[in-house]
Motif scaffolding. Structure first.
Motif, PDB file in Angstrom:
ATOM      1  N   GLY A  65      22.909  75.793  66.674  1.00 27.00           N
ATOM      2  CA  GLY A  65      24.070  76.665  66.776  1.00 27.00           C
ATOM      3  C   GLY A  65      24.905  76.642  65.510  1.00 27.00           C
ATOM      4  O   GLY A  65      25.372  77.679  65.023  1.00 27.00           O
ATOM      5  N   LEU A  66      25.058  75.442  64.951  1.00 23.41           N
ATOM      6  CA  LEU A  66      25.899  75.285  63.759  1.00 23.41           C
ATOM      7  C   LEU A  66      25.335  76.035  62.560  1.00 23.41           C
ATOM      8  O   LEU A  66      26.093  76.640  61.787  1.00 23.41           O
ATOM      9  N   LYS A  67      24.019  76.030  62.400  1.00 29.44           N
ATOM     10  CA  LYS A  67      23.448  76.716  61.239  1.00 29.44           C
ATOM     11  C   LYS A  67      23.707  78.224  61.319  1.00 29.44           C
ATOM     12  O   LYS A  67      23.924  78.878  60.299  1.00 29.44           O
ATOM     13  N   GLY A  68      23.714  78.756  62.536  1.00 27.61           N
ATOM     14  CA  GLY A  68      24.046  80.160  62.694  1.00 27.61           C
ATOM     15  C   GLY A  68      25.498  80.447  62.362  1.00 27.61           C
ATOM     16  O   GLY A  68      25.818  81.430  61.679  1.00 27.61           O
ATOM     17  N   ALA A  69      26.370  79.574  62.829  1.00 27.23           N
ATOM     18  CA  ALA A  69      27.799  79.751  62.556  1.00 27.23           C
ATOM     19  C   ALA A  69      28.103  79.625  61.071  1.00 27.23           C
ATOM     20  O   ALA A  69      28.865  80.421  60.500  1.00 27.23           O
ATOM     21  N   PHE A  83      29.716  92.122  56.167  1.00 26.77           N
ATOM     22  CA  PHE A  83      28.333  91.677  56.007  1.00 26.77           C
ATOM     23  C   PHE A  83      28.002  90.432  56.831  1.00 26.77           C
ATOM     24  O   PHE A  83      26.854  89.978  56.818  1.00 26.77           O
ATOM     25  N   ALA A  84      28.996  89.900  57.534  1.00 31.79           N
ATOM     26  CA  ALA A  84      28.755  88.698  58.329  1.00 31.79           C
ATOM     27  C   ALA A  84      27.730  88.942  59.437  1.00 31.79           C
ATOM     28  O   ALA A  84      26.941  88.062  59.776  1.00 31.79           O
ATOM     29  N   GLY A  85      27.743  90.152  59.993  1.00 33.92           N
ATOM     30  CA  GLY A  85      26.795  90.481  61.052  1.00 33.92           C
ATOM     31  C   GLY A  85      25.355  90.443  60.568  1.00 33.92           C
ATOM     32  O   GLY A  85      24.447  90.054  61.322  1.00 33.92           O
ATOM     33  N   LEU A  86      25.124  90.822  59.311  1.00 36.15           N
ATOM     34  CA  LEU A  86      23.774  90.765  58.757  1.00 36.15           C
ATOM     35  C   LEU A  86      23.301  89.327  58.613  1.00 36.15           C
ATOM     36  O   LEU A  86      22.137  89.012  58.864  1.00 36.15           O
ATOM     37  N   ALA A  87      24.214  88.447  58.219  1.00 39.21           N
ATOM     38  CA  ALA A  87      23.877  87.030  58.130  1.00 39.21           C
ATOM     39  C   ALA A  87      23.553  86.476  59.504  1.00 39.21           C
ATOM     40  O   ALA A  87      22.662  85.636  59.660  1.00 39.21           O
ATOM     41  N   ALA A  88      24.276  86.955  60.525  1.00 33.93           N
ATOM     42  CA  ALA A  88      24.033  86.504  61.894  1.00 33.93           C
ATOM     43  C   ALA A  88      22.627  86.896  62.347  1.00 33.93           C
ATOM     44  O   ALA A  88      21.871  86.071  62.873  1.00 33.93           O
ATOM     45  N   VAL A  89      22.274  88.148  62.126  1.00 36.44           N
ATOM     46  CA  VAL A  89      20.931  88.613  62.497  1.00 36.44           C
ATOM     47  C   VAL A  89      19.875  87.843  61.713  1.00 36.44           C
ATOM     48  O   VAL A  89      18.861  87.393  62.269  1.00 36.44           O
ATOM     49  N   GLY A  90      20.130  87.647  60.424  1.00 38.82           N
ATOM     50  CA  GLY A  90      19.188  86.902  59.592  1.00 38.82           C
ATOM     51  C   GLY A  90      18.981  85.479  60.069  1.00 38.82           C
ATOM     52  O   GLY A  90      17.853  84.974  60.066  1.00 38.82           O
ATOM     53  N   ALA A  91      20.054  84.827  60.498  1.00 41.48           N
ATOM     54  CA  ALA A  91      19.955  83.438  60.959  1.00 41.48           C
ATOM     55  C   ALA A  91      19.074  83.329  62.197  1.00 41.48           C
ATOM     56  O   ALA A  91      18.258  82.408  62.318  1.00 41.48           O
ATOM     57  N   VAL A  92      19.234  84.254  63.118  1.00 38.57           N
ATOM     58  CA  VAL A  92      18.438  84.218  64.347  1.00 38.57           C
ATOM     59  C   VAL A  92      16.965  84.509  64.040  1.00 38.57           C
ATOM     60  O   VAL A  92      16.064  83.822  64.542  1.00 38.57           O
ATOM     61  N   VAL A  93      16.714  85.502  63.191  1.00 37.03           N
ATOM     62  CA  VAL A  93      15.335  85.813  62.805  1.00 37.03           C
ATOM     63  C   VAL A  93      14.718  84.634  62.066  1.00 37.03           C
ATOM     64  O   VAL A  93      13.547  84.278  62.288  1.00 37.03           O
ATOM     65  N   GLY A  94      15.500  83.989  61.194  1.00 38.45           N
ATOM     66  CA  GLY A  94      15.001  82.833  60.457  1.00 38.45           C
ATOM     67  C   GLY A  94      14.638  81.676  61.378  1.00 38.45           C
ATOM     68  O   GLY A  94      13.633  80.996  61.166  1.00 38.45           O
ATOM     69  N   GLY A 114      25.672  80.366  68.177  1.00 35.99           N
ATOM     70  CA  GLY A 114      26.425  79.894  67.013  1.00 35.99           C
ATOM     71  C   GLY A 114      26.946  81.038  66.166  1.00 35.99           C
ATOM     72  O   GLY A 114      28.098  81.012  65.702  1.00 35.99           O
ATOM     73  N   THR A 115      26.123  82.062  65.979  1.00 35.41           N
ATOM     74  CA  THR A 115      26.590  83.219  65.196  1.00 35.41           C
ATOM     75  C   THR A 115      27.712  83.941  65.923  1.00 35.41           C
ATOM     76  O   THR A 115      28.659  84.425  65.296  1.00 35.41           O
ATOM     77  N   TRP A 116      27.612  83.999  67.253  1.00 35.35           N
ATOM     78  CA  TRP A 116      28.664  84.673  68.016  1.00 35.35           C
ATOM     79  C   TRP A 116      29.969  83.904  67.978  1.00 35.35           C
ATOM     80  O   TRP A 116      31.043  84.493  67.977  1.00 35.35           O
ATOM     81  N   LEU A 117      29.873  82.579  67.941  1.00 30.59           N
ATOM     82  CA  LEU A 117      31.084  81.766  67.800  1.00 30.59           C
ATOM     83  C   LEU A 117      31.812  82.122  66.513  1.00 30.59           C
ATOM     84  O   LEU A 117      33.041  82.246  66.482  1.00 30.59           O
ATOM     85  N   ALA A 118      31.041  82.297  65.433  1.00 31.46           N
ATOM     86  CA  ALA A 118      31.649  82.607  64.139  1.00 31.46           C
ATOM     87  C   ALA A 118      32.097  84.055  64.045  1.00 31.46           C
ATOM     88  O   ALA A 118      33.105  84.358  63.389  1.00 31.46           O
ATOM     89  N   LEU A 119      31.381  84.960  64.678  1.00 31.40           N
ATOM     90  CA  LEU A 119      31.743  86.376  64.618  1.00 31.40           C
ATOM     91  C   LEU A 119      32.948  86.697  65.493  1.00 31.40           C
ATOM     92  O   LEU A 119      33.842  87.453  65.095  1.00 31.40           O
TER      93      LEU A 119
END
Length: 198
Positions: A65-69, A83-94, A114-119
């Protein structure tokens, strides 16, 4: 920096951080071998739990979760919140397709959260609550995860409109698709309980 370059950089940042296989690294460090050789073969927390090491599973969940955030936070700081949303999608795909593991990773639930926590933390809170309630009630991890994927896009639209719903909705659809086999087993009543089977 042009918008195109920023977009590509944010996506690559997400992919790079998301592809860190914490489940594999932690289980190997604990002397448990390759987590991909047991259970579902995934590198996520649910499969780590099948080793019987709850602490390792919890650490995997937290770090995934933390790596996504972190990917979202860095992208927002370096390239702007657009552009934060693109990083979020990229983290999940990665996380789901790490290149160092032959593009075979986890199913992306913890990293998505984790990405949703940050977004948008309210979206995270609603999705995580749905996950916990359904997983506890059913004792089926995938049921909880899929519940989170269902509610998150609606919560995102409520709190941030279309701009927020687009990346969160894309992630939710992608993660749900990764659970295709789980959905089939849920429909036939053969999906294993938490800590058992695949």
């Amino acid at each position: 920096m042009s918008p195109l370059v920023s977009a590509l950089a944010a996506a690559v940042l997400g992919l790079a951080l998301g592809s860190i296989p914490f489940g594999l690294l932690l289980t190997r460090a604990a002397g448990l071998g390759d987590i991909r050789s047991i259970g579902s073969g995934n590198i996520g927390a649910t499969n780590v739990l099948r080793t019987g090491r709850r602490g390792l599973a919890a650490a995997t969940l937290l770090l995934d979760g933390l790596k996504g955030a972190v990917a979202v936070w860095i992208a927002a700081w370096a390239f702007g919140p657009v552009f934060a949303g693109l990083a979020a999608v990229g983290a999940v795909v990665g996380h789901c397709h790490p290149p160092w593991l032959g593009f075979r990773g986890g199913k992306g639930v913890a990293t998505a959260l984790g990405t949703w926590l940050a977004l948008a933390w309210p979206v995270f809170a609603i999705a995580a609550t749905a996950w916990i309630i359904v997983a506890r009630a059913s004792r089926i991890s995938s049921a909880g995860a899929l519940s989170a994927m269902v509610v998150a896009p609606f919560a995102a639209f409520w709190f941030g409109g279309t701009i927020l719903m687009l990346p969160i909705g894309a992630i939710a659809i992608y993660v749900a698709a990764r659970h295709r086999a789980n959905i089939e087993r849920l429909m036939t009543g053969t999906e294993p309980r938490i800590g058992q089977g695949k």
